[in-house]
Structures are given as structure tokens and as C-alpha cells.
Enzyme design. Structure first.
Site, short mmCIF file in Angstrom:
data_model
loop_
_atom_site.label_atom_id
_atom_site.label_comp_id
_atom_site.label_asym_id
_atom_site.label_seq_id
_atom_site.Cartn_x
_atom_site.Cartn_y
_atom_site.Cartn_z
N GLU A 283 0.85 -1.14 -0.03
CA GLU A 283 -0.01 0.17 -0.20
C GLU A 283 0.94 1.30 0.06
OE1 GLU A 283 -2.89 -0.47 3.27
OE2 GLU A 283 -4.05 -2.00 2.45
N GLU B 50 -5.10 -8.52 0.86
CA GLU B 50 -5.58 -8.25 2.10
C GLU B 50 -7.01 -7.88 1.66
OE1 GLU B 50 -4.04 -4.61 4.33
OE2 GLU B 50 -2.08 -5.47 4.10
O1 IFM Z 1 -3.96 -3.06 9.50
C1 IFM Z 1 -4.09 -2.45 7.71
C2 IFM Z 1 -2.85 -2.96 7.00
O2 IFM Z 1 -1.45 -3.02 7.81
C3 IFM Z 1 -2.81 -2.47 5.90
N1 IFM Z 1 -3.80 -2.65 5.24
C4 IFM Z 1 -5.33 -2.18 5.83
C5 IFM Z 1 -5.14 -3.19 7.09
C6 IFM Z 1 -6.54 -2.55 7.85
O3 IFM Z 1 -6.43 -1.06 8.34
#
Ligand code: IFM
Length: 482
Positions: free
Chosen positions: A175, A383
Site C-alpha cells: 500500500e 488483504e
Molecule cells: O492493518 C492494515 C494493514 O496494515 C494495511 N492494510 C489495511 C489494514 C487494515 O486497516
């Protein structure tokens, strides 16, 4: 932007053999052992120790103590039927100053983790950078400076030399939008700077660092071993509040500075012209040197997508007040340079404990859109998951049907996208364990496994038991199907 597809789902939702059923974590969120074995502070250590930055002063000093409990955590992964585990490496644990020789003790931790995973039949998926820049590199200017991209490539080579004989799945950055725009733009993430030009410079050097790191990985990884190199982008599925020209332009702007700022250089070798025009009042982008975007565009084996919720936007009418809730925390400084006249809205309907809307249809749309834009590039969901206010029963158990329903709906969307031709290779649940949720500290729980923060005891939630059945069988059954 397409509307959600509402065609009926296929009756049997089987995922293909070889599909990755995983869970994900990140170093600063779980490891703890912040000052052990030579590790030095990262920007998140500094930020979390700065009063007022993180909820109730929480830090990752101990986190969930994964550094000492990783064997127990790998055993939990086996119990959950996972065939892959995505984790990140703490840069300042293996290269404390962010430059120069590595610390073997730091690398030994990751060697031992990888060995433990492989012994359990779980494929490691390693992310090099999940937001924890060594503080020394921030002191030297951080991501707004070109040298950080160069240091990142050296670090990539070090990690590849250490575990490249055992790890095939590599992600450069997690990200980068958050690193650049929450870290240097709105300041709600470390290092907490609020300078839109620094944020754009950071974005460029993250793109460059990604390309340099992919090159370094390809050079260092053993020949003859199949490697899967990727980057994890939190792509925004941006929707207009109305069909007005102004709202559609708001979508275009957020798509440019949220998505195409990465997809352009990394996959097409150029920044989008409209992004350069939208931000021309801030910078002439002269920090982009000849050849940089060609460097950023390295062949990738996969594109990894993180998705939680869609983004709903409109144009701010002249003289109107601007609603600013983009779901990325409170700041008077915007993380969206070039989009000053864009307003963010909360879509009606169900929300998670983060206040994020639940909308699995937007994941389907996103997958279809990305796969149509980049045909031939396989995707993986690196994710997806949700925070809820978990309630602990008298026997210590946690029944979390909302989380299971969220994951089920999103897996259905993935399955539907696959049935419609999108090449998705795996799904990583965020997160394996409750953990340090950045500026929210330990107040938001995303884990499939509950962690008691007093005793650090781990207890799989009911959603984890359901996910284990799905992962083991490859069949998507409803959470209440027993
Ligand atoms: O916890 C975070 C992660 O580190 C990166 N993506 C989003 C998740 C939830 O906010």
C-alpha cells in the site's frame, strides 16, 4: 466505473486446486521485540512514542510478541488450514541504519520463521516494506528523497540473499498510497509530515524503489527457482455520488492520485497526464529523472490487491462546505493532492468497526476493471477483512458472525469474478491475529484469532474455524452451514 454486477452466483463455489488460502500480517503490527537483537527504531516506533499520535499512546513495543511466539503462531496457521502466510520483514531489524551490512540475528528470525512455515507445509509470502522505514533513513529525508529508493533496493538484495533459496513469493511494497499520502500528506501515519509536495515526491520514490527492488530481487534470487514477484496496492474502487460531470471528474481525480499514480509507472511506464495536470500547481515533477518510470515498470508475475471498502465522492459545489470523511483518519491536511474540490461521503448501509462500508460488489467491479486493464497479469487478494467489536463469551470464546459474513461475501465476489474470467490466484485474510492497527492502536480488532492483550493468549474466533473449513476444502460454504 461499472455498477455492481447482480447476476446470480453459481451454485457450487469451488475454488481451483492450488488456490492460495492465506492470512496476512505485518512486522510492526505483530512482532514486538522492538529493541531486541540489534533492531533500531523505525518511523512507526518514533511516531507511536510521540504523544497524541496513536490512540491512548499504544505502541508496537510488545505488540502480540510474535517475535518470541512465532512457532505457536505457525501452529495456529496449520490449525486454520492455511497453505500460505503473508508477513513483512522489519527493515530496521535486518539493517538497523537502513544502509550497510545486515545484522545476522535479525535475518535469523526470518530464516527460522520461513523454515517453520515450510515444515508445516505453508508457503511463505514475503513483503519487504509494510510502512516501517528505519528512522535513520527518515532523518536523511525519507521517501521524498531519491536515496531512500536506492537504499530500499540494497535492502531487497540482502533479504533475497538470506531467504531467497526458500521463499518464492515476494512483494516489494505494501500500500504505497498509505506510505506517501497518509505518511507525508495528511500526517495520520508515520512519519506524520503534512506537505503535499513531499507526499508526491514520496510517491515517485516509492515507484522507483519498487522498480529498483524488483531488479535487485531478480539479480539476487537463485536462478532456476520459479519466483512470483508482485506489489500490493490498495486500489480504490471510486464511485460518484451522482452522474453529474463534476462528480465524474471527482472520480477521475481520486482514481488518478489513488490508483493510476502507481499503476501508471509500475505497469505502463509513465505517469498519467491528468495526474500531472491536476498537481501542476504544486510541483513540476522535476524530481522524476529520465528513465525513472521505465525503471519502475519491471515485469511482474502477479498484481496483489488489498481491498476493504469502496470510496464515494462528489465535486464540492462553489461555496459549499466540504465533507472530509474519506475513512483514512482525522486530519485537516488532505491525503489527496490535486483533489481539493473533491468531497468524500459515507455510503449508506452496513459498516465495520472502522466505519468502512461493507460492499463486496465493489471488489467484484475492481477485479473486473483491473483485469480488463491489464490482461494476462494474474491477481491475488493480498488483504481483505474487517474489524468488529468482538464480544468475549464467559468461556473466553469469540463468536463473530459479522466477520465471517464479511469474508464470505467477499469470497463470493472473488469467485464470481473468477467465473467471469478474472485470473485470481489466492486470498489472504487480514489479519491472522488481532494486532496494532496503526493510529488506532489496539482499539480495532481485525484478527481471525483473538489476542488477549494482557496475557497474549491466542484464541481462534468462530470466523477462523469457518475459514479453516473453506481453506481445507476449497469449497465456499456459508458460515452458518456448520
Ligand atoms: O492493518 C492494515 C494493514 O496494515 C494495511 N492494510 C489495511 C489494514 C487494515 O486497516
Amino acid at each position: 466505473m461499472t455498477a455492481s454486477d447482480t447476476r446470480p452466483l453459481t451454485a457450487v463455489r469451488s475454488f481451483p486446486p492450488g488456490f492460495l488460502w492465506g492470512a496476512a500480517t505485518a512486522a510492526y503490527q505483530i512482532e514486538g521485540a522492538a529493541a531486541e537483537d540489534g533492531r533500531t527504531p523505525s518511523i512507526w516506533d518514533t511516531f507511536s512514542h510521540t504523544p497524541g499520535r496513536v490512540f491512548e499512546g499504544h505502541t508496537g513495543d510488545v505488540a502480540v510478541d510474535h517475535y518470541h511466539r512465532f512457532r505457536e503462531d505457525v501452529a495456529l496457521m496449520s490449525e486454520l488450514g492455511l497453505n500460505s502466510y503473508r508477513f513483512s520483514v522489519s527493515w530496521s531489524r535486518v539493517q538497523p541504519t537502513g544502509r550497510g551490512p545486515a545484522v545476522q540475528k535479525g535475518l535469523d528470525f526470518y530464516r527460522a520463521l520461513v523454515d517453520e512455515l515450510l515444515a508445516a507445509g505453508i508457503e511463505p509470502a514475503l513483503t519487504l516494506y509494510h510502512w516501517d522505514l528505519p528512522q535513520e533513513l527518515e532523518d536523511a529525508g525519507g521517501w521524498p528523497e531519491r536515496s531512500t529508493a536506492e537504499r530500499f533496493a540494497e535492502y531487497a538484495g540482502i533479504v533475497a540473499d538470506a531467504v531467497g533459496d526458500r521463499v518464492s513469493r515476494w512483494t516489494t511494497l505494501n500500500e504505497p498510497w498509505c506510505s506517501a499520502f497518509l505518511g507525508y500528506g495528511s500526517g495520520v501515519h508515520a512519519p506524520g509530515r503534512t506537505d503535499p509536495v513531499a507526499a508526491l515526491r514520496a510517491a515517485h520514490h516509492l515507484n522507483l524503489g519498487h522498480g529498483l527492488a524488483v531488479r535487485a530481487l531478480r539479480a539476487a534470487l537463485p536462478a532456476g527457482r520459479p519466483q512470483q514477484l508482485s506489489v500490493s496496492l490498495n486500489l480504490h474502487e471510486v464511485r460518484p455520488l451522482t452522474g453529474s460531470a463534476g462528480d465524474l471528474d471527482a472520480v477521475r481525480r481520486i482514481d488518478a492520485v489513488g490508483n493510476r499514480i502507481w499503476l501508471g509507472p509500475m505497469l505502463e511506464g509513465a505517469y498519467p497526464e491528468d495526474l500531472l495536470a491536476d498537481t501542476a500547481h504544486l510541483t513540476d515533477w522535476s524530481f522524476v529523472r529520465d528513465g525513472d518510470t521505465a525503471t519502475a515498470k519491471q515485469p511482474l508475475d502477479l498484481l496483489a490487491v488489498n481491498y476493504y471498502a469502496p470510496t464515494l465522492v462528489s465535486e464540492v459545489a462553489e461555496g459549499a462546505e466540504k465533507p472530509q470523511d474519506d475513512g483514512h483518519g482525522d486530519s485537516e491536511h488532505s491525503p489527496w493532492p490535486g483533489a481539493d474540490r473533491v468531497a468524500f461521503h459515507r455510503a449508506p448501509g452496513e459498516r465495520t468497526a472502522m466505519g468502512w462500508p461493507v460492499d463486496a460488489g465493489a471488489l467484484y467491479d475492481l477485479l473486473k476493471r483491473v483485469s480488463a486493464a491489464y490482461p494476462g497479469l494474474p491477481l491475488v487478494i493480498s488483504e481483505n477483512g474487517a474489524a468488529y467489536e468482538d464480544v468475549v463469551g464467559p468461556d473466553g470464546s469469540v463468536h463473530d458472525p459479522e466477520r465471517a459474513a464479511y469474508v464470505h461475501a467477499h469470497l463470493e465476489a472473488v469467485h464470481r469474478a473468477m467465473a467471469d474470467g478474472v485470473d485470481v490466484r489466492g486470498y489472504f485474510l487480514w489479519s491472522l491475529l488481532d494486532n496494532f492497527e496503526w493510529a488506532y492502536g489496539y482499539a480495532k480488532r481485525f484478527g481471525a484469532v483473538r489476542v488477549d492483550y494482557d496475557t497474549l493468549e491466542r484464541t481462534p474466533k468462530s470466523s477462523a474455524r469457518w475459514y479453516a473449513r473453506v481453506a481445507r476444502s476449497g469449497e465456499l460454504t456459508a458460515p452458518d452451514a456448520g
